[in-house]
Design an enzyme around this catalytic site. Structure first.
Site, PDB file in Angstrom:
ATOM      1  N   HIS A  50       0.821  -1.211   0.000  1.00 26.36           N
ATOM      2  CA  HIS A  50       0.000   0.000   0.000  1.00 26.36           C
ATOM      3  C   HIS A  50       0.857   1.264   0.000  1.00 26.36           C
ATOM      4  O   HIS A  50       0.538   2.239   0.670  1.00 26.36           O
ATOM      5  CB  HIS A  50      -0.971   0.012   1.196  1.00 26.36           C
ATOM      6  N   ASP A  62       2.643   1.829  -3.285  1.00 27.90           N
ATOM      7  CA  ASP A  62       2.976   2.101  -4.702  1.00 27.90           C
ATOM      8  C   ASP A  62       2.278   3.368  -5.182  1.00 27.90           C
ATOM      9  O   ASP A  62       2.843   4.166  -5.926  1.00 27.90           O
ATOM     10  CB  ASP A  62       2.698   0.897  -5.619  1.00 27.90           C
ATOM     11  N   GLY A 107      -9.156 -13.183  -6.726  1.00 30.45           N
ATOM     12  CA  GLY A 107      -9.399 -12.592  -5.413  1.00 30.45           C
ATOM     13  C   GLY A 107      -8.415 -13.052  -4.357  1.00 30.45           C
ATOM     14  O   GLY A 107      -8.716 -13.021  -3.166  1.00 30.45           O
ATOM     15  N   GLY A 124      -5.210 -11.848  -3.964  1.00 32.14           N
ATOM     16  CA  GLY A 124      -4.115 -10.924  -3.655  1.00 32.14           C
ATOM     17  C   GLY A 124      -2.852 -11.269  -4.428  1.00 32.14           C
ATOM     18  O   GLY A 124      -1.783 -10.748  -4.139  1.00 32.14           O
ATOM     19  N   LEU A 125      -2.972 -12.158  -5.405  1.00 30.63           N
ATOM     20  CA  LEU A 125      -1.807 -12.511  -6.229  1.00 30.63           C
ATOM     21  C   LEU A 125      -1.906 -11.880  -7.612  1.00 30.63           C
ATOM     22  O   LEU A 125      -1.185 -12.253  -8.532  1.00 30.63           O
ATOM     23  CB  LEU A 125      -1.684 -14.037  -6.348  1.00 30.63           C
ATOM     24  N   SER A 173      -4.461 -11.602 -10.103  1.00 26.99           N
ATOM     25  CA  SER A 173      -4.985 -12.246 -11.309  1.00 26.99           C
ATOM     26  C   SER A 173      -5.387 -11.189 -12.334  1.00 26.99           C
ATOM     27  O   SER A 173      -5.192 -11.374 -13.538  1.00 26.99           O
ATOM     28  CB  SER A 173      -6.171 -13.146 -10.968  1.00 26.99           C
ATOM     29  N   SER A 174      -5.924 -10.065 -11.868  1.00 21.53           N
ATOM     30  CA  SER A 174      -6.382  -9.067 -12.839  1.00 21.53           C
ATOM     31  C   SER A 174      -5.212  -8.483 -13.627  1.00 21.53           C
ATOM     32  O   SER A 174      -5.297  -8.330 -14.847  1.00 21.53           O
ATOM     33  CB  SER A 174      -7.209  -7.971 -12.165  1.00 21.53           C
ATOM     34  N   ASP A 185       1.403  -4.183  -9.527  1.00 22.29           N
ATOM     35  CA  ASP A 185       1.024  -5.514 -10.004  1.00 22.29           C
ATOM     36  C   ASP A 185       1.302  -5.675 -11.491  1.00 22.29           C
ATOM     37  O   ASP A 185       1.862  -6.680 -11.932  1.00 22.29           O
ATOM     38  CB  ASP A 185      -0.480  -5.754  -9.763  1.00 22.29           C
ATOM     39  N   TYR A 213     -10.438  -0.445  -0.985  1.00 20.18           N
ATOM     40  CA  TYR A 213      -9.136  -0.025  -1.509  1.00 20.18           C
ATOM     41  C   TYR A 213      -9.180   1.441  -1.922  1.00 20.18           C
ATOM     42  O   TYR A 213      -8.303   2.231  -1.575  1.00 20.18           O
ATOM     43  CB  TYR A 213      -8.777  -0.913  -2.714  1.00 20.18           C
TER      44      TYR A 213
HETATM   45  C1  GLA Z   1      -3.261  -4.078  -4.983  1.00 21.04           C
HETATM   46  C2  GLA Z   1      -3.000  -2.988  -6.022  1.00 21.04           C
HETATM   47  C3  GLA Z   1      -1.534  -2.559  -6.030  1.00 21.04           C
HETATM   48  C4  GLA Z   1      -1.034  -2.230  -4.618  1.00 21.04           C
HETATM   49  C5  GLA Z   1      -1.441  -3.336  -3.632  1.00 21.04           C
HETATM   50  C6  GLA Z   1      -1.109  -2.977  -2.211  1.00 21.04           C
HETATM   51  O1  GLA Z   1      -2.593  -5.248  -5.342  1.00 21.04           O
HETATM   52  O2  GLA Z   1      -3.364  -3.425  -7.309  1.00 21.04           O
HETATM   53  O3  GLA Z   1      -1.344  -1.463  -6.903  1.00 21.04           O
HETATM   54  O4  GLA Z   1      -1.515  -0.996  -4.206  1.00 21.04           O
HETATM   55  O5  GLA Z   1      -2.817  -3.659  -3.711  1.00 21.04           O
HETATM   56  O6  GLA Z   1       0.240  -2.846  -2.032  1.00 21.04           O
END
Ligand code: GLA
Length: 385
Positions: free
Chosen positions: A34, A36, A121, A123-124, A126-127, A171, A221
């Protein structure tokens, strides 16, 4: 799904053999969460979990999409790419195609079959993997030379403006620019980067998904993002800075009186997390894995107490991990509110770690966590079939 199965699946849907396989990676983030979108440095790495796109150029003006495990075909007409925002499936692809077109890339008709092995969904990312793999496919068929960083930026724009998630660049950058066995130290203020070997000696990273049902992550977010923007505006009344990441812990201590409530907590997380990234990279380079593990733990506590994006599932999973003798540190990764954790675990202890942490988590939460076998790989791959 093996490559042969992927090719067969493509043929079953579209009636012909695919000619190409384009892939882009999901990612972990070693540390730097959190920050970037606050101009901070992040430290992600690309995974073997990926979005695989089996593809064939058809010409014409229709891009057809099919997805593993989902019936039917989604058709995108290249003349009205701005009209697919409401699609539940295919909107990321449409967004990428739309913004590539805006940049002057001719979108050529093609058939694309998606086999995404990055759990949704989780946190890795996928999008990001879907966006970047789509961008590569469309650029290859347009016959244009592309720059991977530009593809990452266009993918991010699609997610921000088309899908409505105000994410940072981490990401998509990791998905496009990741390098085998390295993490990418990316400065999000100017996109300069350095590859750092992810050398963990007798340790490895274990990735675990807490499997909390996904809900409202995108809107939560966006709220966090707004809060840190408010913090920056308040600090800028006294400080000449362009982003929160420019503020050192010492300067922050002097000026935090300008902030109060959650805004103060959010900003403190950002400032301290930026500092931890530098320390963590130095520790990794020096082979001091205990220090790296300690910093991972601190990062989690800060995301829990100051940024408030963890929740009991991620807190439990990392707490059980830390109790293991072979574990040096554990934290949530990605946006939070659910999704995955990483832990630094002694290789010889991994089986026992998964068994014991898995059981403790199940007993405490009532459902199971998933543990993934991961390796660090290149971001984008392009292959003729
Ligand atoms: C998601 C967002 C990223 C980053 C992280 C948290 O993955 O897509 O840009 O902000 O959360 O670090």
């Amino acid at each position: 799904m093996t490559k042969m199965e992927g090719m067969q699946a493509f043929k079953d849907v579209f009636g012909e053999q695919p000619t190409d396989l384009f892939t882009a990676a999901g990612r972990i983030n070693v540390i730097g969460e959190h920050i970037d979108y606050c101009g901070g440095k992040v430290f992600p790495a690309a995974l073997n979990l990926r979005c695989n796109v089996y593809a064939r150029k058809t010409g014409g003006n229709t891009v057809r999409l099919a997805f593993r495990g989902i019936e039917g075909i989604v058709e995108l007409c290249v003349d009205k790419l701005d009209s697919y925002k409401e699609l539940k499936i295919g909107n990321y692809q449409a967004g990428v195609a739309y913004y590539l077109q805006q940049e002057g890339v001719e979108i050529v008709g093609c058939d694309l079959y998606y086999d995404c092995t990055v759990p949704f969904g989780s946190g890795l990312s996928s999008s990001a993997a879907i966006e970047v793999a789509t961008a590569v496919s469309l650029c290859e068929y347009a016959g244009v030379a592309y720059d991977k960083v530009q593809l990452a930026l266009i993918s991010q724009r699609a997610e921000n403006k088309y899908a409505g998630v105000n994410c940072g660049i981490m990401d998509q950058f990791a998905s496009a620019m990741g390098k085998k066995d390295h993490a990418v130290l990316l400065d999000c203020s100017n996109l300069s980067f350095e590859y750092v070997p992810l050398r963990l000696g007798e340790y490895c990273l274990v990735v675990a998904n807490c499997n909390k049902p996904h809900n409202l992550v995108e809107s939560k977010y966006n709220v966090r993002r707004q809060e840190v923007e408010n913090a920056l505006k308040l600090l800028q009344t006294k400080l000449d800075v362009g982003c929160l990441a420019e503020i050192t812990p010492k300067v922050f201590a002097e000026y935090k009186y300008l902030l109060s409530g959650v805004v103060a907590k959010r900003a403190e997380h950002v400032v301290m997390e930026c500092d931890r990234v530098n320390k963590a990279v130095a520790a990794l380079k020096a082979g001091d894995l205990e220090e790296l593990g300690r910093l991972l733990n601190e990062s989690h506590y800060s995301l829990r107490d100051l940024y408030e994006v963890t929740g009991k599932e991620l807190d439990c999973l990392t707490a059980f991990a830390r109790k293991e003798v072979g574990c040096l540190g554990s934290r949530m990764i990605g946006a939070g509110f659910g999704g995955c954790t990483i832990s630094i675990v002694k290789k010889t202890e991994v089986d026992g770690f998964i068994r014991r942490v898995g059981k403790a988590y199940h007993d405490a939460i009532g459902y199971k966590a998933s543990f993934y076998e991961t390796s660090i790989e290149d971001g984008i791959t392009v292959e003729k079939l």
